[in-house]
Write an enzyme that holds these catalytic residues in place. Structure first.
Site, PDB file in Angstrom:
ATOM      1  N   ASN A 182       0.817  -1.215   0.000  1.00 45.72           N
ATOM      2  CA  ASN A 182       0.000   0.000   0.000  1.00 45.72           C
ATOM      3  C   ASN A 182       0.854   1.270   0.000  1.00 45.72           C
ATOM      4  O   ASN A 182       0.326   2.376   0.166  1.00 45.72           O
ATOM      5  CB  ASN A 182      -0.930   0.027   1.220  1.00 45.72           C
ATOM      6  CG  ASN A 182      -1.989  -1.052   1.163  1.00 45.72           C
ATOM      7  OD1 ASN A 182      -2.423  -1.454   0.089  1.00 45.72           O
ATOM      8  ND2 ASN A 182      -2.395  -1.547   2.323  1.00 45.72           N
ATOM      9  N   HIS A 194     -15.179  -1.472   4.950  1.00 44.41           N
ATOM     10  CA  HIS A 194     -14.154  -2.184   5.705  1.00 44.41           C
ATOM     11  C   HIS A 194     -14.730  -2.756   7.000  1.00 44.41           C
ATOM     12  O   HIS A 194     -15.665  -2.210   7.590  1.00 44.41           O
ATOM     13  CB  HIS A 194     -13.003  -1.215   6.023  1.00 44.41           C
ATOM     14  CG  HIS A 194     -11.780  -1.896   6.540  1.00 44.41           C
ATOM     15  ND1 HIS A 194     -11.553  -2.093   7.878  1.00 44.41           N
ATOM     16  CD2 HIS A 194     -10.699  -2.424   5.899  1.00 44.41           C
ATOM     17  CE1 HIS A 194     -10.388  -2.702   8.049  1.00 44.41           C
ATOM     18  NE2 HIS A 194      -9.859  -2.915   6.857  1.00 44.41           N
ATOM     19  N   GLU A 244     -16.340   4.206   2.340  1.00 48.39           N
ATOM     20  CA  GLU A 244     -14.920   4.411   2.068  1.00 48.39           C
ATOM     21  C   GLU A 244     -14.787   5.359   0.882  1.00 48.39           C
ATOM     22  O   GLU A 244     -15.692   5.442   0.043  1.00 48.39           O
ATOM     23  CB  GLU A 244     -14.238   3.081   1.749  1.00 48.39           C
ATOM     24  CG  GLU A 244     -14.235   2.099   2.902  1.00 48.39           C
ATOM     25  CD  GLU A 244     -13.489   0.812   2.571  1.00 48.39           C
ATOM     26  OE1 GLU A 244     -12.295   0.882   2.205  1.00 48.39           O
ATOM     27  OE2 GLU A 244     -14.102  -0.267   2.667  1.00 48.39           O
ATOM     28  N   SER A 296     -11.222  -0.719  -0.314  1.00 48.71           N
ATOM     29  CA  SER A 296      -9.934  -1.391  -0.134  1.00 48.71           C
ATOM     30  C   SER A 296      -9.796  -2.700  -0.886  1.00 48.71           C
ATOM     31  O   SER A 296      -8.673  -3.120  -1.195  1.00 48.71           O
ATOM     32  CB  SER A 296      -9.685  -1.642   1.358  1.00 48.71           C
ATOM     33  OG  SER A 296     -10.727  -2.438   1.908  1.00 48.71           O
ATOM     34  N   ASP A 349     -14.141   7.086   5.268  1.00 46.68           N
ATOM     35  CA  ASP A 349     -12.833   6.496   5.554  1.00 46.68           C
ATOM     36  C   ASP A 349     -12.008   6.646   4.283  1.00 46.68           C
ATOM     37  O   ASP A 349     -12.238   5.946   3.293  1.00 46.68           O
ATOM     38  CB  ASP A 349     -13.013   5.027   5.928  1.00 46.68           C
ATOM     39  CG  ASP A 349     -11.690   4.288   6.107  1.00 46.68           C
ATOM     40  OD1 ASP A 349     -10.632   4.931   5.972  1.00 46.68           O
ATOM     41  OD2 ASP A 349     -11.710   3.075   6.358  1.00 46.68           O
ATOM     42  N   HIS A 386      -7.376   4.855   1.599  1.00 47.94           N
ATOM     43  CA  HIS A 386      -6.687   4.544   0.349  1.00 47.94           C
ATOM     44  C   HIS A 386      -6.734   5.690  -0.661  1.00 47.94           C
ATOM     45  O   HIS A 386      -6.179   5.566  -1.757  1.00 47.94           O
ATOM     46  CB  HIS A 386      -7.288   3.280  -0.270  1.00 47.94           C
ATOM     47  CG  HIS A 386      -7.035   2.046   0.545  1.00 47.94           C
ATOM     48  ND1 HIS A 386      -5.886   1.297   0.434  1.00 47.94           N
ATOM     49  CD2 HIS A 386      -7.781   1.451   1.507  1.00 47.94           C
ATOM     50  CE1 HIS A 386      -5.935   0.290   1.285  1.00 47.94           C
ATOM     51  NE2 HIS A 386      -7.074   0.358   1.946  1.00 47.94           N
ATOM     52  N   LYS A 425      -0.775   3.923   4.531  1.00 43.26           N
ATOM     53  CA  LYS A 425      -0.833   3.638   3.094  1.00 43.26           C
ATOM     54  C   LYS A 425       0.119   4.582   2.359  1.00 43.26           C
ATOM     55  O   LYS A 425       1.323   4.462   2.486  1.00 43.26           O
ATOM     56  CB  LYS A 425      -2.270   3.778   2.582  1.00 43.26           C
ATOM     57  CG  LYS A 425      -3.119   2.534   2.794  1.00 43.26           C
ATOM     58  CD  LYS A 425      -3.510   2.308   4.223  1.00 43.26           C
ATOM     59  CE  LYS A 425      -4.427   1.115   4.391  1.00 43.26           C
ATOM     60  NZ  LYS A 425      -4.798   0.904   5.813  1.00 43.26           N
TER      61      LYS A 425
END
Length: 380
Positions: free
Chosen positions: A47, A133, A175, A179, A204, A207, A234
Site C-alpha cells: 500500500n 471495511h 470508504e 480497499s 474512511d 486509500h 498507506k
C-alpha cells in the site's frame, strides 16, 4: 468433547475450505520489491502507493522519546501530536482532529462513541455500504444504533433507505476508495443525499489520501464530509490514523470515545515521522503522476489481454477468480515466477469472490508491469 475443542475444529474447517490465514515474515520491502527468506520478488502487494514509505529520514527526527507513556488525557498529548493535528486541520479544512494508533481503532471508536447512549441510539440509524471495511461495520455492530446496509455504490438504494427512515440521527458511512474492489464512492451524490436528509457523512479515506487530487488531499478535494478518517499506513508510509471534524464533535469524542480515552497515545516519534511524511505526500506531485501513468499502463495492458479486471482507476486492481482454492494456486504460481501479491479470500471478501489483489505503485517500472501482465495471462 474437551474444553475449547472448537479451536482446533475451527482451524481444520478453515483449512478444508482453503480459507486458513498465515503470516509471512519479510526481510525487507519497498514500493517495488520485497525480500522474503533471502529471495527477492516484484512487490505488487504494498500500500506504499507513492513509494515514500521506505525513504523516511528517521535519523533526522530530533526526537528521543519513544513512547507517550500515558493516554492523551493524562500526560501523553505532546507538542508532536499538536503539530501533526494542526497541520492536518489546516491542510484538509477541519476545525479539530484526534490522532489514533490505527485506522481500525479510529473507525470503530467513532461510530461506537456516537451511538453509545441507549436513549440517543433508539432514534439513530447508520447507513453503510455493503463493502465497507470490517472496522466500519464492527463500529456499527458495537454501537446501539440501527444498522442498514445499502448495495455497493448504489446511490438509489441508499436514497430509498433514507426516504423510509424515521430516525432523527442518520449517519452515512462509506470508504473513499474501497480497499478490496479499488473503485471510488460516488461522494458528490452521497453528500447531496446527506444534506437533503439532514444526515451526517463519514468517509474512511485510507486509500485515497495522498493518491487522489492535485495535492493528494483525497476525497476532500471535491467533498468535505462531516467526519473524515485518514490513515498514515498507506500512501503516507507511516503508522496510525486521524479523525477530523468540527470542534464540538472532536470534543465529544474526548468525552466518550473509549478507544482513545483508554489507550496510550501515539508515540511522539511516530507523530513526528507522520508529520514529515504528510508534508512529503503533499509535495509528491511527480509521484502521483507516475502512479497515475502506471495504473493506466497496467489497466490498458490487462484489457488487451482480456484479463477480468474490476472497474477501478485506483492503485488497487483486483482480479476476481471466485474460487478460493484456484486463487491460492494462482498466488503460488505467481510467487514461483518472482511476483509477490496476495490471494484475498472470504470472509475478507464475499463468498465466491476470492481474488488476486494487485496494487500498483509509482515505483514500478514499465518492465515490472509487463512481467506481471505476462505471468497473469499464463495463469489466469
Amino acid at each position: 468433547m474437551s474444553h475449547f475443542a472448537f479451536v482446533e475444529q475451527a482451524l481444520v474447517a478453515r483449512e478444508l475450505e482453503n480459507l486458513r490465514r498465515a503470516r509471512t515474515c519479510i526481510d525487507s520491502s519497498d514500493g517495488r520489491q520485497i525480500t522474503i527468506g533471502g529471495k527477492r520478488y516484484l512487490n505488487f502487494a504494498s500500500n506504499d502507493y507513492l513509494g515514500i514509505g521506505s525513504k523516511t529520514e528517521i535519523a533526522n527526527l530530533n526526537q528521543n522519546r519513544i513512547g507517550a507513556s500515558a493516554s492523551a488525557l493524562v500526560t501523553g498529548y505532546t507538542q508532536e501530536h499538536c503539530a501533526l493535528e494542526s497541520l492536518l486541520c489546516k491542510t484538509l479544512g477541519y476545525e479539530a482532529a484526534l490522532l489514533c494508533n490505527s485506522g481500525f481503532s479510529a473507525n470503530v471508536g467513532v461510530i461506537k462513541a456516537l451511538f453509545s447512549d441507549a436513549k440517543v441510539s433508539t432514534n439513530s440509524t447508520v447507513f453503510q455500504d455493503k463493502l465497507n471495511h470490517a472496522s466500519l461495520l464492527d463500529g456499527s455492530l458495537d454501537s446501539k444504533a440501527k444498522l442498514e446496509r445499502f448495495n455497493h455504490n448504489d446511490v438509489n438504494h441508499l436514497r430509498n433507505r433514507l426516504e423510509k427512515s424515521k430516525s432523527e440521527n442518520k449517519l452515512i458511512v462509506t470508504e473513499g476508495i474501497f480497499s478490496m474492489d479499488g473503485d471510488s464512492a460516488k461522494l458528490e451524490e452521497i453528500a447531496q443525499l446527506a444534506a437533503k436528509h439532514n444526515a451526517w457523512l463519514m468517509v474512511d479515506d485510507a486509500h485515497a489520501f495522498g493518491v487522489l487530487g492535485k495535492h493528494g488531499l483525497g476525497s476532500v478535494e471535491t467533498v468535505r464530509p462531516n467526519i473524515l478518517i485518514i490513515t498514515f499506513g498507506k500512501a503516507v508510509g507511516g503508522q496510525g490514523a486521524c479523525i477530523l471534524g468540527s470542534k464540538s464533535f472532536i470534543d465529544y469524542l474526548l468525552q466518550f470515545n473509549r478507544e482513545y480515552i483508554y489507550s496510550t497515545a501515539m508515540s511522539p516519534i511516530l507523530a513526528s515521522l507522520n508529520l514529515k511524511q504528510v508534508e512529503r505526500v503533499l509535495n509528491a506531485s511527480e509521484q502521483r503522476e507516475k502512479l497515475k501513468s502506471n495504473i493506466e499502463y497496467f489497466t490498458r495492458g490487462a484489457r488487451e489481454l482480456a484479463l477480468p479486471l474490476l472497474d477501478s482507476k485506483s492503485p488497487i486492481q483486483p482480479i476476481v477468480l471466485g474460487d478460493a482454492e484456484a486463487t491460492l494456486v494462482a498466488q503460488k504460481e505467481l510467487r514461483d515466477q518472482g511476483i509477490w501479491l496476495t490471494a484475498i479470500r472470504p470472509p475478507t471478501v464475499p463468498f465466491n469472490t476470492a481474488r488476486l489483489r494487485i496494487t500498483i505503485t509509482s515505483e514500478h517500472t514499465r518492465k515490472d508491469i509487463d512481467t506481471l501482465l505476462m505471468e497473469l495471462k499464463k495463469i489466469v
